[in-house]
Design an enzyme around this catalytic site. Structure first.
Site, PDB file in Angstrom:
ATOM      1  N   GLY A   1      34.405  91.146  66.667  1.00  0.00           N
ATOM      2  CA  GLY A   1      34.749  91.455  68.055  1.00  0.00           C
ATOM      3  C   GLY A   1      33.775  92.462  68.634  1.00  0.00           C
ATOM      4  O   GLY A   1      32.720  92.715  68.062  1.00  0.00           O
ATOM      5  N   ASN A   2      34.144  93.020  69.766  1.00  0.00           N
ATOM      6  CA  ASN A   2      33.280  94.039  70.371  1.00  0.00           C
ATOM      7  C   ASN A   2      34.137  95.068  71.097  1.00  0.00           C
ATOM      8  O   ASN A   2      35.355  94.948  71.139  1.00  0.00           O
ATOM      9  CB  ASN A   2      32.247  93.394  71.296  1.00  0.00           C
ATOM     10  CG  ASN A   2      32.910  92.622  72.416  1.00  0.00           C
ATOM     11  OD1 ASN A   2      33.608  93.198  73.243  1.00  0.00           O
ATOM     12  ND2 ASN A   2      32.725  91.303  72.412  1.00  0.00           N
ATOM     13  N   ARG A   3      33.487  96.083  71.655  1.00  0.00           N
ATOM     14  CA  ARG A   3      34.234  97.223  72.173  1.00  0.00           C
ATOM     15  C   ARG A   3      34.639  97.085  73.641  1.00  0.00           C
ATOM     16  O   ARG A   3      35.082  98.047  74.247  1.00  0.00           O
ATOM     17  CB  ARG A   3      33.393  98.491  71.985  1.00  0.00           C
ATOM     18  CG  ARG A   3      33.146  98.809  70.519  1.00  0.00           C
ATOM     19  CD  ARG A   3      32.178  99.961  70.363  1.00  0.00           C
ATOM     20  NE  ARG A   3      32.607 101.113  71.101  1.00  0.00           N
ATOM     21  CZ  ARG A   3      31.791 102.007  71.649  1.00  0.00           C
ATOM     22  NH1 ARG A   3      30.499 101.866  71.521  1.00  0.00           N
ATOM     23  NH2 ARG A   3      32.272 103.028  72.309  1.00  0.00           N
ATOM     24  N   SER A   4      34.499  95.909  74.210  1.00  0.00           N
ATOM     25  CA  SER A   4      34.867  95.751  75.624  1.00  0.00           C
ATOM     26  C   SER A   4      36.376  95.956  75.824  1.00  0.00           C
ATOM     27  O   SER A   4      37.188  95.378  75.110  1.00  0.00           O
ATOM     28  CB  SER A   4      34.477  94.349  76.094  1.00  0.00           C
ATOM     29  OG  SER A   4      34.965  94.153  77.396  1.00  0.00           O
TER      30      SER A   4
END
Ligand code: C5P
Length: 431
Positions: free
Chosen positions: A227-230
């Site tokens: 995933g990512n930090r958005s």
């Protein structure tokens, strides 16, 4: 355009817009202990050059007296529908206002607003306003959590009323929890991000705005993902701005925090997704009816080739995950427009690399993506993600800078949506 574009040479975020000035404001005050904070808000609003008319309820006057409201506003104050009947005050005040605030808003006043009850001057005024209305609820946690209150809040949100808070913190007694009124400074910050008097006669009425946001998650096994930090905050603010301008707004939200989604106007249709494939499917589906398509989601560029259906167990040997590229959703939406004269906008969060600064990388990407505009911003550990200020450079499809927006995400979203609304039709007017 509103005046939030920062100095062209400055990479700094210059945030000088967190004030409301030169407006005719109605400040409705209902009978909560937090009424004393409305006096602070009133002071700030008048000092900033606004003309404020205070309309307290009878209960509010038991908390803070008429003399205080009159002295701080410089205007006479009445809670009575029958005062000044010759001037038809109960509708005149609302018709002339640029903005109407209800601070604090008690459970009782919220319920009456939700159901169109008009048994005092504040409520008759609220029924006749044609300007944006924002309310700052204040009550005990149990009252705030009561399904009746929640339903009333949803009704108001669904009609475009802006709900400011409440926040969590110390309540009137010794207890604390959700229900505390938002602080006056924060209220001013939020209302300064509202489009100027544009809830009614809004420039996106009749238009459909499709926005993707958040970050996709690509499963590795049933419990793990890439995933990512958005956080999804930027897209949510864009959705709020589009809805406030009257646009039919669809937010395809990838793993966006529940709190962010809850704060959206009820008119925003939320379509939750998890993976890039799901996001692509929903965006392609809704793009067929959209006038503006904004890809603000942080889409994982790769997904695992095959996510196992059992949890991967710890072992001594290294393991290899094979990643395959995800399709470029933005490129597809831009190359194969689902509708004529559709405006397609992308986002690019860049860190700068290989001797190129983030803007240079953004320019190259703008030329590759074929979107009408690409909003480029600098990201890093402390920059770009979550509830922070941001600076966006809006490039056209040749990579030329058209404008920039800076400030809180709510402000940036408002200004960007204004720019997009101005550049929507006719196509030949596009830069
Ligand atoms: O290529 P990059 O991921 O930096 O481009 C960012 C833009 O492309 C964003 O608008 C993002 O939503 C979109 N994107 C996409 N599909 C991908 C990756 C990114 O639509 N697979």
């Amino acid at each position: 355009m509103t005046g939030t574009v920062s100095g062209k040479d400055s990479p700094l975020i210059m945030d000088n817009v967190h004030t409301v000035t030169g407006k005719r404001i109605i400040l409705g005050v209902s009978g909560g202990i937090a009424a004393y904070k409305a006096a602070v808000l009133l002071r700030r609003l008048t000092e900033a050059g606004n003309r404020v008319t205070v309309i307290p309820t009878d209960a509010a006057l038991r908390m803070v007296g008429k003399a205080t409201w009159e002295a701080l506003s410089g205007n006479s104050v009445s809670a009575d529908v029958f005062d000044g009947a010759d001037r038809v005050n109960h509708v005149r005040l609302g018709q002339e206002a640029d903005l109407c605030l209800v601070v604090p808003a008690t459970a009782d006043t919220i319920a009456k607003m939700a159901h169109g009850i008009a048994d005092n001057l504040l409520l008759t005024t609220l029924l006749s306003v044609s300007c944006p209305v924002a309310v700052a609820p204040a009550m005990h946690t149990q009252m705030w959590n009561n399904p009746a209150t929640r339903h009333n809040i949803d009704l108001l949100r669904g009609r475009g009323t802006v709900i400011l808070g409440p926040v969590s913190g110390r309540l009137t007694g010794r207890d604390s929890g959700p229900g505390r009124m938002m602080e006056p400074e924060e209220i001013i910050r939020r209302i300064s991000a509202l489009p100027d008097g544009k809830i009614h006669g809004a420039d996106l009425r009749g238009k459909t705005v499709l926005i993707s946001g958040g970050g996709t998650r690509e499963p590795i096994d049933p419990v793990r993902f890439i995933g990512n930090r958005s956080s999804g905050r930027m897209a949510a603010e864009l959705a709020r701005s589009a809805a406030l301008r009257g646009g039919k707004t669809i937010l395809v939200s990838a793993n966006t925090e529940a709190e962010i989604l809850r704060s959206l106007p009820g008119s925003v249709r939320n379509v939750p997704v998890q993976t890039a494939a799901e996001l692509a499917r929903e965006m392609q589906k809704y793009a067929a009816c959209a006038d503006i398509v904004i890809m603000a989601a942080a889409v994982c560029d790769y997904r695992t080739q095959c996510a196992g259906d059992a949890k991967i167990k710890r072992g001594k040997d290294p393991i290899t995950l094979t990643l395959v590229p995800n399709p470029d959703i933005l490129l597809d939406l831009a190359e194969n427009r689902r509708r004529e004269k559709q405006l397609v906008v992308g986002f690019a969060a860049e860190t700068g690399s290989a001797g190129k600064d983030f803007l240079q990388l953004g320019r190259e990407k703008a030329r590759r993506k074929k979107a009408d505009f690409l909003a480029v911003n600098l990201v890093g550990e402390e920059q770009g993600f979550g509830p922070v200020k941001t600076e966006l450079f809006l490039l056209d499809r040749e990579g030329r800078e058209k404008t920039r927006f800076s400030g809180e995400k709510s402000t940036v979203a408002r200004d960007m949506m204004e720019f997009l609304a101005e550049n929507l039709y006719p196509a030949e007017n596009r830069p």
